[in-house]
Design a protein around this motif. Sequence first.
Motif, PDB file in Angstrom:
ATOM      1  N   ASP A   1       0.815  -1.215   0.000  1.00 50.37           N
ATOM      2  CA  ASP A   1       0.000   0.000   0.000  1.00 50.37           C
ATOM      3  C   ASP A   1       0.849   1.266   0.000  1.00 50.37           C
ATOM      4  O   ASP A   1       0.433   2.305   0.509  1.00 50.37           O
ATOM      5  CB  ASP A   1      -0.934   0.001   1.212  1.00 50.37           C
ATOM      6  CG  ASP A   1      -0.174  -0.153   2.537  1.00 50.37           C
ATOM      7  OD1 ASP A   1       1.062  -0.371   2.500  1.00 50.37           O
ATOM      8  OD2 ASP A   1      -0.815  -0.066   3.597  1.00 50.37           O
ATOM      9  N   GLY A   2       2.048   1.189  -0.577  1.00 45.97           N
ATOM     10  CA  GLY A   2       2.898   2.370  -0.651  1.00 45.97           C
ATOM     11  C   GLY A   2       2.338   3.412  -1.597  1.00 45.97           C
ATOM     12  O   GLY A   2       1.568   3.103  -2.509  1.00 45.97           O
ATOM     13  N   ALA A   3       2.749   4.656  -1.386  1.00 46.70           N
ATOM     14  CA  ALA A   3       2.217   5.765  -2.191  1.00 46.70           C
ATOM     15  C   ALA A   3       2.546   5.595  -3.672  1.00 46.70           C
ATOM     16  O   ALA A   3       1.705   5.829  -4.541  1.00 46.70           O
ATOM     17  CB  ALA A   3       2.777   7.084  -1.669  1.00 46.70           C
ATOM     18  N   ALA A   4       3.774   5.172  -3.978  1.00 48.75           N
ATOM     19  CA  ALA A   4       4.172   5.029  -5.382  1.00 48.75           C
ATOM     20  C   ALA A   4       3.484   3.849  -6.052  1.00 48.75           C
ATOM     21  O   ALA A   4       3.355   3.809  -7.277  1.00 48.75           O
ATOM     22  CB  ALA A   4       5.684   4.867  -5.486  1.00 48.75           C
ATOM     23  N   GLY A   5       3.042   2.880  -5.254  1.00 48.64           N
ATOM     24  CA  GLY A   5       2.405   1.701  -5.824  1.00 48.64           C
ATOM     25  C   GLY A   5       0.927   1.863  -6.090  1.00 48.64           C
ATOM     26  O   GLY A   5       0.301   0.990  -6.702  1.00 48.64           O
ATOM     27  N   ALA A   6       0.353   2.993  -5.645  1.00 50.36           N
ATOM     28  CA  ALA A   6      -1.094   3.178  -5.778  1.00 50.36           C
ATOM     29  C   ALA A   6      -1.540   3.190  -7.236  1.00 50.36           C
ATOM     30  O   ALA A   6      -2.638   2.747  -7.564  1.00 50.36           O
ATOM     31  CB  ALA A   6      -1.512   4.473  -5.085  1.00 50.36           C
ATOM     32  N   MET A   7      -0.684   3.701  -8.122  1.00 48.76           N
ATOM     33  CA  MET A   7      -1.058   3.821  -9.527  1.00 48.76           C
ATOM     34  C   MET A   7      -0.491   2.703 -10.394  1.00 48.76           C
ATOM     35  O   MET A   7      -0.629   2.731 -11.613  1.00 48.76           O
ATOM     36  CB  MET A   7      -0.580   5.172 -10.073  1.00 48.76           C
ATOM     37  CG  MET A   7      -1.257   6.369  -9.438  1.00 48.76           C
ATOM     38  SD  MET A   7      -3.033   6.379  -9.752  1.00 48.76           S
ATOM     39  CE  MET A   7      -3.047   6.640 -11.520  1.00 48.76           C
ATOM     40  N   LEU A   8       0.177   1.728  -9.766  1.00 47.42           N
ATOM     41  CA  LEU A   8       0.788   0.656 -10.553  1.00 47.42           C
ATOM     42  C   LEU A   8      -0.228  -0.433 -10.890  1.00 47.42           C
ATOM     43  O   LEU A   8      -1.166  -0.682 -10.145  1.00 47.42           O
ATOM     44  CB  LEU A   8       1.962   0.042  -9.788  1.00 47.42           C
ATOM     45  CG  LEU A   8       3.163   0.954  -9.534  1.00 47.42           C
ATOM     46  CD1 LEU A   8       4.254   0.199  -8.796  1.00 47.42           C
ATOM     47  CD2 LEU A   8       3.704   1.528 -10.832  1.00 47.42           C
TER      48      LEU A   8
ATOM     49  N   ARG B   1       3.260  -6.432  -4.503  1.00 43.00           N
ATOM     50  CA  ARG B   1       3.027  -7.615  -3.682  1.00 43.00           C
ATOM     51  C   ARG B   1       2.770  -7.245  -2.225  1.00 43.00           C
ATOM     52  O   ARG B   1       3.446  -6.396  -1.656  1.00 43.00           O
ATOM     53  CB  ARG B   1       4.252  -8.526  -3.797  1.00 43.00           C
ATOM     54  CG  ARG B   1       4.559  -9.443  -2.638  1.00 43.00           C
ATOM     55  CD  ARG B   1       3.545 -10.521  -2.420  1.00 43.00           C
ATOM     56  NE  ARG B   1       3.240 -11.251  -3.627  1.00 43.00           N
ATOM     57  CZ  ARG B   1       2.140 -11.983  -3.777  1.00 43.00           C
ATOM     58  NH1 ARG B   1       1.247 -12.027  -2.798  1.00 43.00           N
ATOM     59  NH2 ARG B   1       1.924 -12.636  -4.893  1.00 43.00           N
ATOM     60  N   ASN B   2       1.749  -7.869  -1.647  1.00 49.02           N
ATOM     61  CA  ASN B   2       1.525  -7.785  -0.204  1.00 49.02           C
ATOM     62  C   ASN B   2       2.438  -8.816   0.448  1.00 49.02           C
ATOM     63  O   ASN B   2       2.222 -10.027   0.325  1.00 49.02           O
ATOM     64  CB  ASN B   2       0.058  -8.070   0.126  1.00 49.02           C
ATOM     65  CG  ASN B   2      -0.249  -7.912   1.610  1.00 49.02           C
ATOM     66  OD1 ASN B   2       0.651  -7.913   2.452  1.00 49.02           O
ATOM     67  ND2 ASN B   2      -1.521  -7.786   1.943  1.00 49.02           N
ATOM     68  N   LEU B   3       3.465  -8.349   1.123  1.00 49.50           N
ATOM     69  CA  LEU B   3       4.478  -9.243   1.684  1.00 49.50           C
ATOM     70  C   LEU B   3       4.007  -9.971   2.936  1.00 49.50           C
ATOM     71  O   LEU B   3       4.725 -10.830   3.455  1.00 49.50           O
ATOM     72  CB  LEU B   3       5.749  -8.440   1.994  1.00 49.50           C
ATOM     73  CG  LEU B   3       6.367  -7.703   0.798  1.00 49.50           C
ATOM     74  CD1 LEU B   3       7.521  -6.821   1.251  1.00 49.50           C
ATOM     75  CD2 LEU B   3       6.825  -8.678  -0.266  1.00 49.50           C
ATOM     76  N   GLN B   4       2.817  -9.640   3.406  1.00 45.87           N
ATOM     77  CA  GLN B   4       2.296 -10.295   4.609  1.00 45.87           C
ATOM     78  C   GLN B   4       1.439 -11.519   4.291  1.00 45.87           C
ATOM     79  O   GLN B   4       1.148 -12.319   5.175  1.00 45.87           O
ATOM     80  CB  GLN B   4       1.478  -9.302   5.438  1.00 45.87           C
ATOM     81  CG  GLN B   4       2.294  -8.169   6.039  1.00 45.87           C
ATOM     82  CD  GLN B   4       1.516  -7.399   7.088  1.00 45.87           C
ATOM     83  OE1 GLN B   4       0.550  -7.896   7.645  1.00 45.87           O
ATOM     84  NE2 GLN B   4       1.947  -6.177   7.362  1.00 45.87           N
ATOM     85  N   THR B   5       1.028 -11.648   3.040  1.00 43.48           N
ATOM     86  CA  THR B   5       0.180 -12.784   2.676  1.00 43.48           C
ATOM     87  C   THR B   5       1.031 -13.929   2.136  1.00 43.48           C
ATOM     88  O   THR B   5       2.130 -13.716   1.607  1.00 43.48           O
ATOM     89  CB  THR B   5      -0.856 -12.383   1.613  1.00 43.48           C
ATOM     90  OG1 THR B   5      -0.167 -11.979   0.425  1.00 43.48           O
ATOM     91  CG2 THR B   5      -1.721 -11.245   2.111  1.00 43.48           C
ATOM     92  N   ALA B   6       0.500 -15.137   2.233  1.00 42.52           N
ATOM     93  CA  ALA B   6       1.240 -16.324   1.794  1.00 42.52           C
ATOM     94  C   ALA B   6       0.805 -16.809   0.422  1.00 42.52           C
ATOM     95  O   ALA B   6       1.421 -17.724  -0.127  1.00 42.52           O
ATOM     96  CB  ALA B   6       1.059 -17.450   2.815  1.00 42.52           C
ATOM     97  N   ASP B   7      -0.221 -16.212  -0.142  1.00 45.93           N
ATOM     98  CA  ASP B   7      -0.783 -16.704  -1.402  1.00 45.93           C
ATOM     99  C   ASP B   7      -0.337 -15.857  -2.594  1.00 45.93           C
ATOM    100  O   ASP B   7      -0.081 -14.658  -2.464  1.00 45.93           O
ATOM    101  CB  ASP B   7      -2.318 -16.693  -1.338  1.00 45.93           C
ATOM    102  CG  ASP B   7      -2.856 -17.573  -0.216  1.00 45.93           C
ATOM    103  OD1 ASP B   7      -2.215 -18.602   0.061  1.00 45.93           O
ATOM    104  OD2 ASP B   7      -3.898 -17.219   0.370  1.00 45.93           O
TER     105      ASP B   7
END
Length: 308
Positions: free
Chosen positions: A114-121, A126-132
């Motif tokens: 959920d970083g600011a630069a990733g909002a428009m990508l 990747r959510n590094l907290q999820t395993a899937d």
Amino acid sequence: MNTKKKLEDEIDFRDLLKNPLRLFGWVFPLFIVILIGLGVYYVKNLSLISLNEQPVSAPDSTNVKKEVLLKLGGISPAVDLAVVKNPTKEFIDKGKGLYDSNCKSCHGDTGMGDGAAGAMLNPKPRNLQTADGWSNGRTIDMLYKTLQEGIVQNGMAAYEFLSPEDRMAIIAYTRTFAQYPEIKDEELSSLDQTYQLSKGTVVPSTIPIANAEKKLVEENQLLVKKVNDAKQFLAVSKTNANVELIMKSAKNVNKVFSSFLNMQNITAEGFALLVAANPINYGFNPVVSRYSKEELTQIYNYLKTVTM
């Protein structure tokens, strides 16, 4: 009877050719409907029309080109695999600093993507907290592979500009976000065998693409000049055995000279082997493949003289 005649007069279309104004009564309602439709369309699209703008769309993060930096190569320090398996607080803190400066803008403070630069990508980071849904997996060797090579289809950049130890430090920190698979000795062994981490890694020198293109143009211009000089030398040379041999042997004089100039520091023996094996590839006639070693050496010596 009169009523029937009057009705026929009203719908006699042949009469419309004589009096076109009578047609207006038929098309007027249709004209009003079309006019209203155009008005509604105009009002609904008024903002885009008046501002002459396009709707905002998310950029495709897989189509991002990264500039190559000017960097002197060398051998990076060896990685302590024991620290990788059991990272110290100092190692994790180092990883946090590197994560904040290289990864947080896209993956966010806690790795949730959920970083600011990733909002428009597109696709989202990747959510590094999820395993899937991991493309390469979450084991230590696959995490390192991702940082080393990137994942083009997901828009994940490669971080080969970071040292192996720095990449491992980032991994150590990101593994604190969630429960990751236990680091196994065989994974570290495979990783070490692939990337020579414990011995130090050879890092090649790199230059920006624009500089490389400029260098290639300069080298090509120099090559063209040398070829032209050699051709001029050949043209003004008096006829002798060497000139006659070259003229008889060359199928394409330009290619002969340019090919020879690209054979840096080649020996007479090496030249003879290459040309005899595939003369056409180097601008010679096929008959050259049947030349004696002495004739090929004679050609080599002459080419070396005129291209110096």
